[in-house]
Motif scaffolding. Sequence first.
Motif, PDB file in Angstrom:
ATOM      1  N   GLN A  68       0.814  -1.219   0.000  1.00  0.00           N
ATOM      2  CA  GLN A  68       0.000   0.000   0.000  1.00  0.00           C
ATOM      3  C   GLN A  68       0.846   1.267   0.000  1.00  0.00           C
ATOM      4  N   VAL A  69       2.107   1.167   0.380  1.00  0.00           N
ATOM      5  CA  VAL A  69       3.002   2.329   0.390  1.00  0.00           C
ATOM      6  C   VAL A  69       4.390   1.924  -0.125  1.00  0.00           C
ATOM      7  N   PRO A  70       4.486   1.466  -1.370  1.00  0.00           N
ATOM      8  CA  PRO A  70       5.784   1.001  -1.881  1.00  0.00           C
ATOM      9  C   PRO A  70       6.847   2.094  -1.924  1.00  0.00           C
ATOM     10  N   ALA A  71       6.437   3.343  -2.018  1.00  0.00           N
ATOM     11  CA  ALA A  71       7.397   4.441  -2.074  1.00  0.00           C
ATOM     12  C   ALA A  71       8.170   4.601  -0.761  1.00  0.00           C
ATOM     13  N   ASP A  72       7.657   4.037   0.322  1.00  0.00           N
ATOM     14  CA  ASP A  72       8.347   4.125   1.612  1.00  0.00           C
ATOM     15  C   ASP A  72       9.541   3.185   1.699  1.00  0.00           C
ATOM     16  N   GLY A  73       9.738   2.351   0.702  1.00  0.00           N
ATOM     17  CA  GLY A  73      10.874   1.434   0.704  1.00  0.00           C
ATOM     18  C   GLY A  73      10.581   0.163   1.483  1.00  0.00           C
ATOM     19  N   ASP A  74      11.642  -0.592   1.742  1.00  0.00           N
ATOM     20  CA  ASP A  74      11.499  -1.880   2.417  1.00  0.00           C
ATOM     21  C   ASP A  74      11.026  -1.741   3.858  1.00  0.00           C
ATOM     22  N   GLN A  75      10.199  -2.681   4.243  1.00  0.00           N
ATOM     23  CA  GLN A  75       9.787  -2.881   5.618  1.00  0.00           C
ATOM     24  C   GLN A  75      10.034  -4.360   5.926  1.00  0.00           C
ATOM     25  N   ILE A  76       9.807  -4.741   7.163  1.00  0.00           N
ATOM     26  CA  ILE A  76       9.976  -6.139   7.541  1.00  0.00           C
ATOM     27  C   ILE A  76       8.598  -6.790   7.538  1.00  0.00           C
ATOM     28  N   HIS A  77       8.413  -7.724   6.612  1.00  0.00           N
ATOM     29  CA  HIS A  77       7.145  -8.448   6.463  1.00  0.00           C
ATOM     30  C   HIS A  77       7.345  -9.807   7.127  1.00  0.00           C
ATOM     31  N   PHE A  78       6.586 -10.067   8.197  1.00  0.00           N
ATOM     32  CA  PHE A  78       6.788 -11.326   8.913  1.00  0.00           C
ATOM     33  C   PHE A  78       5.475 -12.079   9.067  1.00  0.00           C
ATOM     34  N   ASP A  79       5.610 -13.397   9.182  1.00  0.00           N
ATOM     35  CA  ASP A  79       4.478 -14.291   9.401  1.00  0.00           C
ATOM     36  C   ASP A  79       4.487 -14.686  10.875  1.00  0.00           C
ATOM     37  N   ILE A  80       3.292 -14.737  11.464  1.00  0.00           N
ATOM     38  CA  ILE A  80       3.183 -15.046  12.883  1.00  0.00           C
ATOM     39  C   ILE A  80       2.015 -15.991  13.114  1.00  0.00           C
ATOM     40  N   ARG A  81       2.176 -16.841  14.121  1.00  0.00           N
ATOM     41  CA  ARG A  81       1.106 -17.783  14.471  1.00  0.00           C
ATOM     42  C   ARG A  81       0.976 -17.829  15.996  1.00  0.00           C
ATOM     43  N   PHE A  82      -0.270 -17.750  16.466  1.00  0.00           N
ATOM     44  CA  PHE A  82      -0.579 -17.932  17.885  1.00  0.00           C
ATOM     45  C   PHE A  82      -1.278 -19.271  18.024  1.00  0.00           C
ATOM     46  N   GLU A  83      -0.842 -20.092  18.955  1.00  0.00           N
ATOM     47  CA  GLU A  83      -1.493 -21.377  19.233  1.00  0.00           C
ATOM     48  C   GLU A  83      -2.074 -21.325  20.635  1.00  0.00           C
ATOM     49  N   ASP A 125       0.085 -12.443   8.685  1.00  0.00           N
ATOM     50  CA  ASP A 125       1.315 -11.712   8.432  1.00  0.00           C
ATOM     51  C   ASP A 125       1.121 -10.263   8.825  1.00  0.00           C
ATOM     52  N   HIS A 126       2.238  -9.598   8.994  1.00  0.00           N
ATOM     53  CA  HIS A 126       2.200  -8.213   9.433  1.00  0.00           C
ATOM     54  C   HIS A 126       3.481  -7.523   8.952  1.00  0.00           C
ATOM     55  N   TYR A 127       3.432  -6.207   8.832  1.00  0.00           N
ATOM     56  CA  TYR A 127       4.602  -5.422   8.459  1.00  0.00           C
ATOM     57  C   TYR A 127       5.095  -4.650   9.674  1.00  0.00           C
ATOM     58  N   LEU A 128       6.394  -4.632   9.834  1.00  0.00           N
ATOM     59  CA  LEU A 128       7.037  -3.899  10.915  1.00  0.00           C
ATOM     60  C   LEU A 128       7.964  -2.880  10.271  1.00  0.00           C
ATOM     61  N   GLU A 129       7.710  -1.619  10.537  1.00  0.00           N
ATOM     62  CA  GLU A 129       8.513  -0.561   9.949  1.00  0.00           C
ATOM     63  C   GLU A 129       9.729  -0.287  10.841  1.00  0.00           C
ATOM     64  N   VAL A 130      10.901  -0.338  10.226  1.00  0.00           N
ATOM     65  CA  VAL A 130      12.144  -0.022  10.936  1.00  0.00           C
ATOM     66  C   VAL A 130      12.951   0.958  10.096  1.00  0.00           C
ATOM     67  N   GLU A 131      13.785   1.734  10.761  1.00  0.00           N
ATOM     68  CA  GLU A 131      14.563   2.753  10.058  1.00  0.00           C
ATOM     69  C   GLU A 131      15.618   2.160   9.129  1.00  0.00           C
ATOM     70  N   HIS A 132      16.242   1.044   9.540  1.00  0.00           N
ATOM     71  CA  HIS A 132      17.295   0.418   8.733  1.00  0.00           C
ATOM     72  C   HIS A 132      16.948  -1.052   8.479  1.00  0.00           C
ATOM     73  N   PRO A 133      16.033  -1.340   7.561  1.00  0.00           N
ATOM     74  CA  PRO A 133      15.628  -2.728   7.331  1.00  0.00           C
ATOM     75  C   PRO A 133      16.781  -3.612   6.842  1.00  0.00           C
ATOM     76  N   GLU A 134      17.781  -3.031   6.214  1.00  0.00           N
ATOM     77  CA  GLU A 134      18.913  -3.816   5.715  1.00  0.00           C
ATOM     78  C   GLU A 134      19.748  -4.412   6.856  1.00  0.00           C
ATOM     79  N   ARG A 135      19.611  -3.887   8.063  1.00  0.00           N
ATOM     80  CA  ARG A 135      20.365  -4.386   9.222  1.00  0.00           C
ATOM     81  C   ARG A 135      19.635  -5.496   9.978  1.00  0.00           C
ATOM     82  N   VAL A 136      18.377  -5.775   9.615  1.00  0.00           N
ATOM     83  CA  VAL A 136      17.601  -6.776  10.346  1.00  0.00           C
ATOM     84  C   VAL A 136      18.172  -8.166  10.092  1.00  0.00           C
TER      85      VAL A 136
END
Length: 176
Positions: A68-83, A125-136
């Motif tokens: 929805q906001v590709p111009a913002d650059g990379d974010q961290i897209h992660f998959d999560i599961r609660f059991e 899944d969810h997106y987590l915005e971080v300032e330096h995604p390349e360091r994750v």
Amino acid sequence: MTLARILAGTSSALAVLSLSGCGLLWNCTDSTAERGEAGVRVEIVDESGRPVGVSAEVTGWRREPHPQVPADGDQIHFDIRFEGAGQGSEPAVDPCAVDEKRVVLGCQTMYSAQVFGPKGPYTGDHYLEVEHPERVDEVLLIPDDQSSEDRRTCEDDIKDGGGVHPPEPPGVGDRL
């Protein structure tokens, strides 16, 4: 009226107030739980460190722009599961993106009730915005249940507040 009668009457009144649960001084104390050990898969614990019967797991992650906001650059897209979530148990955890030394680059509180996707409830899944995604280097979960963070404190309500509260969420630069 003599001083002895006044003191006797005052003592009786104080005894009645104490026995009835009323007191002149409220003994309200607040404390903060210690942060549990972060991991890719965690058993969620309450403020006293007891498991709540729900586990959470990061099942994968990748760097990519949010659609929805590709111009913002990379974010961290992660998959999560609660059991074990549901039936009255809707805990919240803090997913955190960390670097290779487990230094926090960004965190966000996430409630199990927020997670849903094509694989069923409590999996998504969810997106987590971080300032330096390349360091994750990894996405970790803090096991402490954050769903009760709105509990009243002594400062809010000296009579009904107090008790143990969830730990503060990790901030950028904290080490997990």
